[in-house]
Scaffold this motif. Structure first.
Motif, PDB file in Angstrom:
ATOM      1  N   PRO B  40     -10.529  -3.400  -4.028  1.00 44.79           N
ATOM      2  CA  PRO B  40     -10.894  -4.427  -4.825  1.00 44.79           C
ATOM      3  C   PRO B  40      -9.782  -4.882  -4.726  1.00 44.79           C
ATOM      4  N   SER B  41      -8.274  -3.255  -4.756  1.00 50.33           N
ATOM      5  CA  SER B  41      -6.711  -4.001  -4.866  1.00 50.33           C
ATOM      6  C   SER B  41      -6.173  -4.533  -3.687  1.00 50.33           C
ATOM      7  N   ARG B  43      -7.658  -6.219  -1.793  1.00 54.02           N
ATOM      8  CA  ARG B  43      -8.243  -8.066  -1.472  1.00 54.02           C
ATOM      9  C   ARG B  43      -7.392  -8.754  -2.633  1.00 54.02           C
ATOM     10  N   GLN B  44      -6.745  -8.139  -3.477  1.00 53.67           N
ATOM     11  CA  GLN B  44      -6.274  -9.168  -4.258  1.00 53.67           C
ATOM     12  C   GLN B  44      -4.682  -9.394  -3.250  1.00 53.67           C
ATOM     13  N   PRO B  45      -4.287 -10.372  -3.709  1.00 55.78           N
ATOM     14  CA  PRO B  45      -2.332 -10.615  -3.095  1.00 55.78           C
ATOM     15  C   PRO B  45      -1.542  -9.841  -3.135  1.00 55.78           C
ATOM     16  N   LEU B  49       0.909  -4.304  -4.963  1.00 54.77           N
ATOM     17  CA  LEU B  49      -0.092  -3.606  -5.111  1.00 54.77           C
ATOM     18  C   LEU B  49      -0.708  -2.912  -4.381  1.00 54.77           C
ATOM     19  N   HIS B  50      -1.066  -3.363  -2.984  1.00 58.77           N
ATOM     20  CA  HIS B  50      -1.369  -2.578  -1.859  1.00 58.77           C
ATOM     21  C   HIS B  50      -0.786  -1.238  -1.671  1.00 58.77           C
ATOM     22  N   SER B 377      -6.375   4.307 -10.905  1.00 61.85           N
ATOM     23  CA  SER B 377      -6.175   3.028 -10.893  1.00 61.85           C
ATOM     24  C   SER B 377      -4.500   2.661 -11.855  1.00 61.85           C
ATOM     25  N   ASN B 381      -1.010   1.374 -10.689  1.00 62.42           N
ATOM     26  CA  ASN B 381      -0.815  -0.270 -11.085  1.00 62.42           C
ATOM     27  C   ASN B 381       0.896   0.083 -10.868  1.00 62.42           C
ATOM     28  N   SER B 384       3.430  -0.380  -8.892  1.00 65.47           N
ATOM     29  CA  SER B 384       3.267  -1.503  -8.248  1.00 65.47           C
ATOM     30  C   SER B 384       3.631  -2.187  -9.357  1.00 65.47           C
TER      31      SER B 384
END
Lengths: 214, 393
Positions: B40-41, B43-45, B49-50, B377, B381, B384
């Protein structure tokens, strides 16, 4: 009805004193019944003394914030002292809170059966102090008692109020069957010290605040 | 074949306990799990975070591989745990500052239920909820847009994970314990060697104290007065003498129990001698399937395990009985330190030391999956967030 309805709040208010104190009692239901009876008897005496004072002094005392703060602060400091003495005195049977024996340096590490038989002094002191500890339902009852026409009616009102709240203390008897280990007793004593610190802090700060700001 | 590998003598356990190929095979499920967790990370912009997610996948997979390869648990787990402890405040404080502009929470925000739920409060909720059906925490029961860490979700998550690993929660998930573990790892030798064994009982006394007092005052007493980690997370805004005293207590406890004492004793002093939630969590060790046991035939009573235990969860008596104490966090320090392979992982209901590596594997799959999901997670976070602060184009 007022006592029954506000019982959980009374229980929550007196629980921090009753629980560690009951946990250091010997592991016998009979002993717990005896100690709790003495505690509740002393608590009733506190109730009646408060009812008499509040009736004589009138409703103004019940509604006076300053008087309330002084009483609450004083009682909480005394409760702190009581709990501290109890926690410190228990294993050595030195103070009047536990019965002296011939070889009375009973160590906390000894078997649970060797725990000294408690004297009623502790139960009486803590019971009376919680009896005059001004928790919210107690103040509601105080206002009602001050409005009654005779002293006897005020005393009767508080006695019945006491019966209603006392029902909520019965679950504490079940602690009599919990097995006492040396660790268990040490934990109960440590908790008593922590609670004494709490009461000392809240009572002391209340008294200091009143002394400074009036 | 498998049993032969599992019962290798201690001399062969380090540094290469397993072959690379076998270690890779055993690591594969955890690598896939980590990928699944962080899909899911991706898939987020947001490039940061990637990067954070990718680093965490690599980090967690590499550590698990090393656990498989060397047969050591504590040594590699510690890297993750200290990283979690140090990075959690970074991400948490950054998000607080971004949302509120400050680490302190004003009373009106607290009353409106805008406080993220912390699992520390769980034991304190029980009595008031049972007697008066009141939740004594100023948070929302169900998740909201501004507060996704709601009470229901956090309690559900905690219960599910605790049932799987018991008190290992404290050494694989709790983001508070890592800070002191980091400070405990700094010195080579203990500065204070003798600690009173009765200190182990203090968390139980504090648990009793906070549970009873929380029911009396209808407020989470630990959070209001005793939590050392308020210093590095969220604290009530200082606007009176009372709140100033509260802050003083938080800072003193943090400095003493999380920084100074771990450094001097090489123990997790906050976890071992203070944390009431840890005491509460110990109760779940009773029903949990995994434990550490001692093979009395191999044990030579050298007490290396006792010295290495970061929470004093071993005593001479307990080792003689072949068990740990109730407060064992299953960190694996005793197993790693035992030169005779007498300390072993054990699955309840099986014979002690029969196939300890199999028990370890089963435990680690559960614990590491949990660590990746929960702690990973948090790490992603925080990483990032840090990348966001770096002057990169």
């Amino acid at each position: 009805m007022l006592g029954l309805a506000t019982g959980p709040i009374c229980l929550a208010s007196c629980g921090p004193v009753v629980l560690p104190w009951m946990l250091v009692q010997p592991q016998r239901v009979r002993s717990h019944v005896r100690q709790l009876s003495i505690f509740l008897g002393a608590r009733l005496a506190g109730y009646l003394a408060f009812a008499a004072v509040i009736w004589l002094a009138g409703i103004a005392l019940a509604r006076s914030g300053t008087a309330r703060s002084w009483i609450m602060g004083g009682v909480q400091v005394l409760l702190a002292v009581g709990l501290l003495i109890y926690a410190a005195a228990w294993p050595h049977a030195r103070c009047g809170f536990v019965r002296r024996r011939k070889n009375d340096l009973v160590q906390i590490d000894a078997a649970s059966t060797a725990t000294p038989k408690p004297r009623p002094t502790g139960a009486i002191a803590l019971g009376f102090l919680t009896g005059i500890n001004l928790c919210p339902p107690f103040l509601v009852a105080g206002v009602r008692a001050a409005q009654l026409p005779t002293l006897a009616a005020a005393l009767m009102f508080f006695a019945v109020f006491f019966v209603g709240t006392a029902v909520w203390f019965m679950p504490f008897l079940s602690l009599g069957v919990v097995r006492r280990t040396p660790s268990f007793l040490t934990v109960a004593r440590m908790a008593a010290v922590l609670l004494a610190c709490w009461y000392g802090f809240t009572g002391g700060s209340l008294l200091i605040e009143k002394a400074i700001y009036g | 074949m498998a049993s032969r590998v599992l019962t290798r003598p201690p001399a062969l356990r380090s540094p290469a306990f397993r072959s690379i190929g076998r270690s890779v095979l055993l690591t594969l499920p955890m690598a896939l799990w980590a990928l699944l967790m962080f899909t899911p990370s991706f898939r987020q912009p947001g490039r940061n975070l990637h990067i954070g997610a990718l680093l965490v996948i690599l980090f967690m997979t590499a550590l698990f591989f090393l656990m498989m390869r060397t047969g050591k648990t504590y040594r590699w787990r510690r890297y993750f745990f200290v990283a979690l402890g140090l990075l959690f405040p970074v991400g948490f404080i950054a998000s607080l500052v971004a949302v509120r502009g400050t680490m302190s929470i004003p009373i009106e925000r607290m009353v409106s239920g805008d406080t993220p739920f912390c699992y520390m409060v769980i034991p304190m909720l029980i009595l008031p909820a049972a007697v008066t059906r009141t939740i004594i925490f100023p948070g929302s029961i169900l998740p909201t847009a501004s507060n996704p860490h709601s009470i229901a979700i956090m309690i559900g998550l905690w219960l599910a994970l605790t049932l799987v690993v018991g008190k290992a929660w404290c050494s694989y998930v709790c983001f508070f314990g890592g800070i002191e573990e980091g400070f405990a790892a700094l010195p080579k030798r203990m500065k204070i060697r003798k600690l009173d064994p009765r200190l182990r009982l203090v968390p139980w006394a504090i648990l009793l104290f906070v549970v009873v007092l929380s029911a009396a005052l209808f407020e989470p007493v630990y959070c209001m007065w005793l939590c050392p980690f308020k210093t590095v997370t969220e604290y009530p805004a200082v606007h009176s003498v009372t709140t100033a005293i509260q802050m003083g207590i938080f800072i003193t406890l943090f400095a003493g129990l999380v920084v100074v004492l771990p450094y001097l004793t090489k123990k997790r002093t906050q976890c071992a001698f203070f944390c009431p939630f840890g005491a509460f969590q110990s109760l779940f060790n009773k029903i949990n399937l995994f434990e550490i046991r001692f093979d009395r035939e191999k044990c030579v009573d050298c007490t290396l395990c006792q010295t290495s235990c970061p929470t004093m969860a071993l005593s001479a008596e307990s080792i003689r009985e072949g068990k740990t104490l109730l407060n064992c966090m299953k960190c694996g320090a005793c197993v790693d330190s035992c030169k005779k392979s007498a300390a072993v992982w054990h699955l309840k209901g099986t014979k002690v030391a029969l196939k300890p590596e199999r028990a370890r594997l089963l435990f680690l799959y559960g614990a590491w999956a949990m660590a990746t999901m929960f702690g990973g997670s948090i790490l992603a976070n925080s990483i990032s967030t840090i990348i966001g602060f770096l002057p990169l184009r």
